[in-house]
Design an enzyme around this catalytic site. Sequence first.
Site, PDB file in Angstrom:
ATOM      1  N   ASP A 129       0.821  -1.206   0.000  1.00  0.00           N
ATOM      2  CA  ASP A 129       0.000   0.000   0.000  1.00  0.00           C
ATOM      3  C   ASP A 129       0.860   1.262   0.000  1.00  0.00           C
ATOM      4  OD1 ASP A 129       0.886  -0.183   2.607  1.00  0.00           O
ATOM      5  OD2 ASP A 129      -1.101  -0.092   3.529  1.00  0.00           O
ATOM      6  N   SER A 130       2.175   1.082   0.080  1.00  0.00           N
ATOM      7  CA  SER A 130       3.108   2.197  -0.116  1.00  0.00           C
ATOM      8  C   SER A 130       2.933   2.842  -1.482  1.00  0.00           C
ATOM      9  CB  SER A 130       4.551   1.716   0.050  1.00  0.00           C
ATOM     10  OG  SER A 130       4.802   0.562  -0.747  1.00  0.00           O
TER      11      SER A 130
ATOM     12  N   ASP B  28      -0.983  -6.233  -0.171  1.00  0.00           N
ATOM     13  CA  ASP B  28      -1.355  -5.574   1.078  1.00  0.00           C
ATOM     14  C   ASP B  28      -2.861  -5.378   1.174  1.00  0.00           C
ATOM     15  OD1 ASP B  28       0.689  -5.080   2.880  1.00  0.00           O
ATOM     16  OD2 ASP B  28       1.313  -3.207   1.931  1.00  0.00           O
TER      17      ASP B  28
ATOM     18  N   LYS C 213      -1.176  -9.456   2.947  1.00  0.00           N
ATOM     19  CA  LYS C 213      -0.450  -8.967   4.123  1.00  0.00           C
ATOM     20  C   LYS C 213      -1.341  -8.002   4.883  1.00  0.00           C
ATOM     21  CE  LYS C 213       3.044  -5.916   4.044  1.00  0.00           C
ATOM     22  NZ  LYS C 213       2.582  -4.893   5.060  1.00  0.00           N
TER      23      LYS C 213
ATOM     24  N   GLU D 287      -1.436  -5.583   8.702  1.00  0.00           N
ATOM     25  CA  GLU D 287      -0.700  -5.056   9.841  1.00  0.00           C
ATOM     26  C   GLU D 287      -1.423  -5.389  11.142  1.00  0.00           C
ATOM     27  OE1 GLU D 287      -0.009  -0.888   9.396  1.00  0.00           O
ATOM     28  OE2 GLU D 287       0.881  -1.088   7.400  1.00  0.00           O
TER      29      GLU D 287
ATOM     30  N   GLU E 157       9.159  -4.024  10.934  1.00  0.00           N
ATOM     31  CA  GLU E 157       9.534  -2.723  10.376  1.00  0.00           C
ATOM     32  C   GLU E 157       9.921  -1.731  11.468  1.00  0.00           C
ATOM     33  OE1 GLU E 157       7.925   0.899   7.478  1.00  0.00           O
ATOM     34  OE2 GLU E 157       6.747  -0.940   7.664  1.00  0.00           O
TER      35      GLU E 157
END
Length: 275
Positions: free
Chosen positions: A49-50, A88, A118, A120, A187
């Site tokens: 999602d970056s 993501d 993925k 978080e 991270e």
Amino acid sequence: MSAPVTRKRLTPKVIQAMKGECPIVSLTAYTTPVARLLDPHCDLLLVGDSLGMVLYGMESTLAVTLDMMIMHGQAVMRGTSHACVIVDMPFGSYQESKEQAFRNAARVMQETGCDGVKLEGGEEMAETVAFLVRRGIPVFGHVGLMPQQVNTVGGFRSLGRGDDEVGKIRRDAQAIAQAGAFAVVIEGTVEPLAREITALIDIPTVGIGASSACDGQVLVSDDMLGLFQDFTPRFVKRFAHLAPQVSQAAEAYAEEVRARRFPGPEHVFGAKPGA
């Protein structure tokens, strides 16, 4: 003539089995052309999602939508045949409930053909991770600095300097591993803690701003290639400096167009004789 050797796409199970073995090579990918270039060299490609920041100029990842992630996931899948491709889950697409997470993760898997998703989160997301894994969705975890929670932790900063943070990140990693994730990103976490967690849990750790002791490393490709110029995190090493080359190429093109040197005779189509 011998038949060409076909490389099979790596699966989450293969990535998981790399724990303690050959370091896992991972980069982000968002487009088909770049994915084609990265695919032969990477074990895992992350459709991160970056992309909201590096492709769309957003200030954070929070405005990225599920439709955006699916579109870019499809693009990366078209450009790959070897690397395990993980997409993501964007902010707001899985935090509400484990049922919401499954519904959206299943859509990502169905519409992109990717190998897993993925998400978080640590202890608070362990039940969701287990729910997805039990229903056939491979999950790549993410602990430590979590960009989707940047507004609650006071910005982008390294974590793990105080006892409370150390304990929380350690528990998060253990919870995600026990929930059935095949690997976990660590991270923005101080090196000794990332090293400790890597030895503590039985799934691969993939570091970004963490430790060389992690079972693998991931970087945002635009950072690694020197294309993203807004800021450079301390943990980034630029393996190329493509931004100046792109600018120079555009400058040379503009000069030739304005001087009418481009297109030249070799770039245009002549009329057929007798036409």
